[in-house]
Design an enzyme around this catalytic site. Structure first.
Site, PDB file in Angstrom:
ATOM      1  CG  ASP A 148      31.511  28.046  47.556  1.00  0.00           C
ATOM      2  OD1 ASP A 148      31.645  29.244  47.859  1.00  0.00           O
ATOM      3  OD2 ASP A 148      30.423  27.450  47.613  1.00  0.00           O
ATOM      4  CG  ASN A 152      32.670  38.905  39.070  1.00  0.00           C
ATOM      5  OD1 ASN A 152      31.905  39.828  38.807  1.00  0.00           O
ATOM      6  ND2 ASN A 152      32.480  37.669  38.599  1.00  0.00           N
ATOM      7  CE1 TYR A 170      23.885  40.166  45.038  1.00  0.00           C
ATOM      8  CE2 TYR A 170      22.683  42.240  44.824  1.00  0.00           C
ATOM      9  CZ  TYR A 170      23.667  41.372  44.386  1.00  0.00           C
ATOM     10  OH  TYR A 170      24.424  41.694  43.283  1.00  0.00           O
ATOM     11  N   GLY A 171      21.501  43.028  49.392  1.00  0.00           N
ATOM     12  CA  GLY A 171      21.932  44.435  49.461  1.00  0.00           C
ATOM     13  C   GLY A 171      22.815  44.687  50.670  1.00  0.00           C
ATOM     14  CB  ALA A 172      22.563  43.607  54.216  1.00  0.00           C
ATOM     15  CE  LYS A 224      27.470  41.966  45.368  1.00  0.00           C
ATOM     16  NZ  LYS A 224      28.759  41.542  44.813  1.00  0.00           N
TER      17      LYS A 224
HETATM   18  N1  LIG Z   1      23.881  40.982  36.690  1.00  0.00           N
HETATM   19  C1  LIG Z   1      23.521  42.110  37.289  1.00  0.00           C
HETATM   20  O1  LIG Z   1      22.487  42.735  36.949  1.00  0.00           O
HETATM   21  C2  LIG Z   1      24.375  42.665  38.404  1.00  0.00           C
HETATM   22  C3  LIG Z   1      24.049  43.920  38.928  1.00  0.00           C
HETATM   23  C4  LIG Z   1      24.823  44.450  39.950  1.00  0.00           C
HETATM   24  C5  LIG Z   1      25.901  43.730  40.445  1.00  0.00           C
HETATM   25  N2  LIG Z   1      26.188  42.500  39.926  1.00  0.00           N
HETATM   26  C6  LIG Z   1      27.357  41.802  40.470  1.00  0.00           C
HETATM   27  O2  LIG Z   1      28.189  41.387  39.411  1.00  0.00           O
HETATM   28  C7  LIG Z   1      28.942  40.242  39.807  1.00  0.00           C
HETATM   29  C8  LIG Z   1      28.874  39.174  38.739  1.00  0.00           C
HETATM   30  O3  LIG Z   1      27.535  38.746  38.610  1.00  0.00           O
HETATM   31  P1  LIG Z   1      26.936  38.201  37.243  1.00  0.00           P
HETATM   32  O4  LIG Z   1      25.678  38.939  37.034  1.00  0.00           O
HETATM   33  O5  LIG Z   1      27.982  38.173  36.201  1.00  0.00           O
HETATM   34  O6  LIG Z   1      26.534  36.708  37.717  1.00  0.00           O
HETATM   35  P2  LIG Z   1      26.611  35.321  36.967  1.00  0.00           P
HETATM   36  O7  LIG Z   1      26.495  35.450  35.504  1.00  0.00           O
HETATM   37  O8  LIG Z   1      25.640  34.471  37.687  1.00  0.00           O
HETATM   38  O9  LIG Z   1      28.117  34.836  37.261  1.00  0.00           O
HETATM   39  C9  LIG Z   1      28.540  34.599  38.569  1.00  0.00           C
HETATM   40  C10 LIG Z   1      29.902  33.943  38.520  1.00  0.00           C
HETATM   41  O10 LIG Z   1      30.339  33.710  39.843  1.00  0.00           O
HETATM   42  C11 LIG Z   1      30.490  32.299  40.068  1.00  0.00           C
HETATM   43  N3  LIG Z   1      30.095  32.048  41.435  1.00  0.00           N
HETATM   44  C12 LIG Z   1      28.890  32.276  42.007  1.00  0.00           C
HETATM   45  N4  LIG Z   1      28.924  31.924  43.281  1.00  0.00           N
HETATM   46  C13 LIG Z   1      30.173  31.477  43.539  1.00  0.00           C
HETATM   47  C14 LIG Z   1      30.801  30.963  44.685  1.00  0.00           C
HETATM   48  N5  LIG Z   1      30.157  30.834  45.852  1.00  0.00           N
HETATM   49  N6  LIG Z   1      32.097  30.599  44.607  1.00  0.00           N
HETATM   50  C15 LIG Z   1      32.778  30.707  43.425  1.00  0.00           C
HETATM   51  N7  LIG Z   1      32.220  31.180  42.310  1.00  0.00           N
HETATM   52  C16 LIG Z   1      30.922  31.551  42.372  1.00  0.00           C
HETATM   53  C17 LIG Z   1      29.612  31.639  39.015  1.00  0.00           C
HETATM   54  O11 LIG Z   1      30.001  30.318  38.675  1.00  0.00           O
HETATM   55  P3  LIG Z   1      29.435  29.059  39.525  1.00  0.00           P
HETATM   56  O12 LIG Z   1      27.971  29.288  39.730  1.00  0.00           O
HETATM   57  O13 LIG Z   1      29.748  27.879  38.652  1.00  0.00           O
HETATM   58  O14 LIG Z   1      30.202  29.062  40.796  1.00  0.00           O
HETATM   59  C18 LIG Z   1      29.881  32.576  37.839  1.00  0.00           C
HETATM   60  O15 LIG Z   1      31.137  32.331  37.282  1.00  0.00           O
HETATM   61  C19 LIG Z   1      28.390  39.820  41.165  1.00  0.00           C
HETATM   62  O16 LIG Z   1      29.222  40.338  42.183  1.00  0.00           O
HETATM   63  C20 LIG Z   1      27.044  40.512  41.219  1.00  0.00           C
HETATM   64  O17 LIG Z   1      26.631  40.751  42.537  1.00  0.00           O
HETATM   65  C21 LIG Z   1      25.460  41.964  38.912  1.00  0.00           C
END
Ligand SMILES: NC(=O)c1ccc[n+]([C@@H]2O[C@H](COP(=O)([O-])OP(=O)(O)OC[C@H]3O[C@@H](n4cnc5c(N)ncnc54)[C@H](OP(=O)(O)O)[C@@H]3O)[C@@H](O)[C@H]2O)c1
Length: 253
Positions: free
Chosen positions: A75, A101, A166-168, A170
């Site tokens: 984590d 990420n 969440y926004g805060a 980021k």
């Molecule tokens: N999807 C969107 O629309 C969007 C938009 C803007 C920004 N983002 C940003 O893009 C990034 C990736 O998001 P995503 O959409 O690809 O999400 P996702 O598909 O849910 O993937 C998140 C990844 O992070 C891991 N993770 C989550 N919490 C964790 C923790 N506490 N420790 C270690 N690993 C963790 C997850 O695996 P585990 O759960 O197994 O740990 C998974 O590998 C994030 O920073 C998110 O804020 C996404």
């Protein structure tokens, strides 16, 4: 095995790659796309996430492309997991790219009713952890003129009702990244922010639990952007904020 315990495996079949990258949250979604982009550019990879099965699946997927991968479960909020990722990079010979990420949504809802303990966990994962991992990784990055990529969101800049927690997290990450970029100017390490835009991922589905999100693009749409970013002269990108989908769709400047 506890959540933060590590499973570490590495391909021994390939000649050693000289560049090394850490990608947190690389077991699925955007992080896995970023890992593939780095792999294609010849990086050894250290990947992390909490869930063992998906992380192992990602490792196997990356191995099929011939990469060197160390997969360590943990984590981001756990200091010992962060230390293991950085130690693994050191064991690979150093570190060129750190991609912060992994993030949690932590549930959406009006600030008036925000569960402050949950907000603490969101800040710990999305804001404190990237900075703590950066601090640990900095000596290695400095030795290689490395790059830090912090993944942000439009929620950091728009005051979207329900997205305040969440926004805060980021928004704080954005200010810290821009500050860090200024502080690192003399230290030969670059830092950038990337907003990937809306993507069809688990995190996005969590934000819209009862909605069909199939109209959102898959994370792979951002791939041309990553292919471009990781080949840039770091001087030219230092301190910038990129919108990955806009850059990928409208031509990268
Ligand atoms: N999807 C969107 O629309 C969007 C938009 C803007 C920004 N983002 C940003 O893009 C990034 C990736 O998001 P995503 O959409 O690809 O999400 P996702 O598909 O849910 O993937 C998140 C990844 O992070 C891991 N993770 C989550 N919490 C964790 C923790 N506490 N420790 C270690 N690993 C963790 C997850 O695996 P585990 O759960 O197994 O740990 C998974 O590998 C994030 O920073 C998110 O804020 C996404």
């Amino acid at each position: 095995m506890s959540t933060a315990a590590a499973t570490s495996t590495q391909s021994r079949s390939n000649p050693k790659r000289s560049r090394v990258a850490i990608v947190t949250g690389a077991s699925r979604g955007l992080g896995l796309v970023i890992a593939h982009a780095l792999e294609a550019l010849g990086h050894q990879l250290v990947i992390g996430a909490r869930g063992e099965r998906a992380l192992e699946g990602a490792r196997e997927e990356l191995l099929q492309h011939g990469s060197d991968v160390v997969a360590i479960r943990g984590d981001v909020s756990d200091g010992s997991a962060r230390a293991r990722w950085v130690d693994a990079a050191r064991g690979c010979g150093g570190l060129d790219v750190l991609v912060n990420n992994a993030s949690i949504l932590g549930g959406l809802g009006a600030l008036a009713e925000l569960d402050v303990q949950r907000f603490d966990r969101v800040l710990a994962a999305n804001t404190v952890a990237p900075m703590a991992l950066t601090q640990l990784a900095l000596p290695l990055l400095e030795a290689r003129h490395g790059l830090i990529v912090n993944i942000t969101s439009d929620a950091a800049q728009g005051a979207f009702p329900g997205w305040g927690g969440y926004g805060a997290s980021k928004a704080a990450l954005e200010l810290m990244t821009r500050t860090l970029a200024e502080e690192l100017r003399e230290r030969t390490v670059s830092a950038v922010l990337v907003d990937p835009g809306d993507l069809r991922t688990a995190l996005h589905q969590e934000a819209f639990p009862n909605e069909d999100i199939s109209d959102r693009p898959v994370p792979e749409v951002t791939r041309p952007f990553w292919d471009w970013l990781f080949q840039q002269d770091l001087e030219t990108i230092h301190g910038r904020r990129f919108a990955a989908q806009q850059e990928a769709l409208h031509g990268i400047r």
